[in-house]
Design an enzyme around this catalytic site. Sequence first.
Site, mmCIF file in Angstrom:
data_model
loop_
_atom_site.group_PDB
_atom_site.id
_atom_site.type_symbol
_atom_site.label_atom_id
_atom_site.label_comp_id
_atom_site.label_asym_id
_atom_site.label_seq_id
_atom_site.Cartn_x
_atom_site.Cartn_y
_atom_site.Cartn_z
ATOM 1 N N ASP A 50 44.885 46.035 37.246
ATOM 2 C CA ASP A 50 44.789 44.620 37.591
ATOM 3 C C ASP A 50 44.840 44.408 39.103
ATOM 4 O O ASP A 50 45.617 45.053 39.814
ATOM 5 C CB ASP A 50 45.954 43.872 36.930
ATOM 6 N N GLU A 76 39.853 45.846 38.413
ATOM 7 C CA GLU A 76 39.537 44.451 38.698
ATOM 8 C C GLU A 76 39.594 44.288 40.210
ATOM 9 O O GLU A 76 40.630 44.542 40.817
ATOM 10 C CB GLU A 76 40.532 43.503 38.029
#
Length: 625
Positions: free
Chosen positions: A264, A299
């Site tokens: 993330d 990401e």
Amino acid sequence: MTVKRKYPIGAEIFPEGVHFRVWAPDHKKVDLVIEKPEAEPIYLPMEKEKKGYFYLLTDLAAEGTYYRFRLSDSQTFFSDPASRCQPQGPHGFSCVVNPHYHWTDNEWKGVAPQGHIVYELHIGTFTQEGTFAAATKELTSLANLGITLVEVLPLNDFPGHFGWGYDGVNLFAPSHQYGTPKDLKNFINRAHQLGIGVVLDVVYNHLGPEGNQMISFAKEYLSDKFSTDWGKAINFDSQESRNYFLTNAEYWIQEYHFDGLRVDATPWFFCSTPVHILQDLTRVVKKAGGKRKTITIGENEPQDTRLLKPYEEGGYGFDMLWNDDFHHSAVVRLTGKREAYYTDYLGSPQEFISSLKYGFLYQGQYYDWQKKPRGTPNLKIPRHSMVIFLENHDQVANSGYGLRLHQKADPGIYKALSTLLLLSPNTPLIFQGQEFNSSQPFYYFADHAPDISPLVKTGRKNDLAQFPRLGTSEIRKVLPDPGNPLTFTKSKLNHNEKDNDPKILNLYKDLIQLRKKDPIFSIMQNLSIDGAVLGTDAFLIRYFGEEKGDRVLIINFGADLYLNPSPEPLLVPGLEQEFEVLWSSESLCYGGEGTPPINIPYWKILGHSAIVLATKPIGKRKRKI
């Protein structure tokens, strides 16, 4: 007595007892506190070693023992930063876990980067029960759909009764809200039996605002130089802090047989070391799988394609990156809204052609929303490395009302974009419930302590205010409260909806089967493709299969289109070739109204539709897919 530990931190079971090891450089003394029901705690002084570690081997502990640590004679007890299980959550005691499990996936080879249909799910809302056990029962339906890779939102333990998991504080402990460590292993083992890989979403850029006891052991876990949108950044310049997170990555893959990690918010990983932490992380992921192939998905909002480059070229070794550009173009086309981070997109045919051919649309151009250039140049991004989607957890929740795209868009255009998603040479990702047009919203929800919850509620409203329509006083009053239990329970899927109207589920199943079994689409990630704009709202993508024949996907977002004239060579089937209709979104089984024959030389392309054509020798019988 010296023991050979598997991991440098946490509680590990040996024939002589349990060996505990914890990093607590801020303290001169650490006691292991063994807790038993209806009995006084047992305090055992731990031995100090180099670099601030403390250890103890004791036969007073065994599998299932509850324990915590006392730091410097404090009367406050702290859970283990590397606890394998927190039965009562982050504020409770830690529990010694026996890692033994009867795996039946010995023949599982892991996952390669190519050839996937990804399914993103949140354990707490994927089923009404919100448990690992309930999710395991639904894996067969995902296998029948054709899913090859499940991407699970963070599972680390977090405070409260519900949450997304991105504010985790016990990174080694599967959330007690979802079940036991064994339940999680059952989930992964069953997925592998069904031919589905499982990737875990991990948050290594910050720690949660509540229940974070790690910094009581070592303030060095957090950086004094860098911060993130969610608080202080992790201190990756500290080798021991760095080792904690690298060990965690290794642990999930080895202990639970995860097939990789989805990392993330990679832009918030800061360090000043010669080797960047993200390079170390991808190396650990690849090595931890042993003979099993493992992958890393990143990401990266700035769209830095260096993450995809190999180490020898100065890259970070990621296998895939999420592609927000495709999503943003799709949402603009479906909804017509161009606010906030949708500002720099038109939803035009050329955007979709360029996205499929080149990956990121922004590769260094000026980006008006951020008032700066966006992305890095790379026209040779491997197609499989781009993960594209119409929905994901962030984007559905960021609509403000948690609405699904099918609830905000024309059905025909939505089916056309679903077709483009699933027949793209990129890697498609489906968000839970998308495949059957779930009517359930997906909100942002987080159960925090009374002093934190109002701040989260206000922060969420302020964040959504980047969309002018969501920033008015009228709308702010009705936005869902993240801390309200109903916000969480309303987000739970109702799988019974699959039987109410199976048309979209049939569409998704058939397109996935076409992608997997058709001789051209099944290898399209390695084929040449090209595209052409046919009008303001229409375009085509051609997949060149050489001797196996070609495929042509035609998308029309607008009204019926008559191509006369049609000065576009990609519309020509080939010498002594003709087109046949292989698939159409206007088939009755998908809720369509029928597909007329291909009328050449004058083409009629139905409005709000997608059609797939195959080339074949003139007069040859129609192939069956």
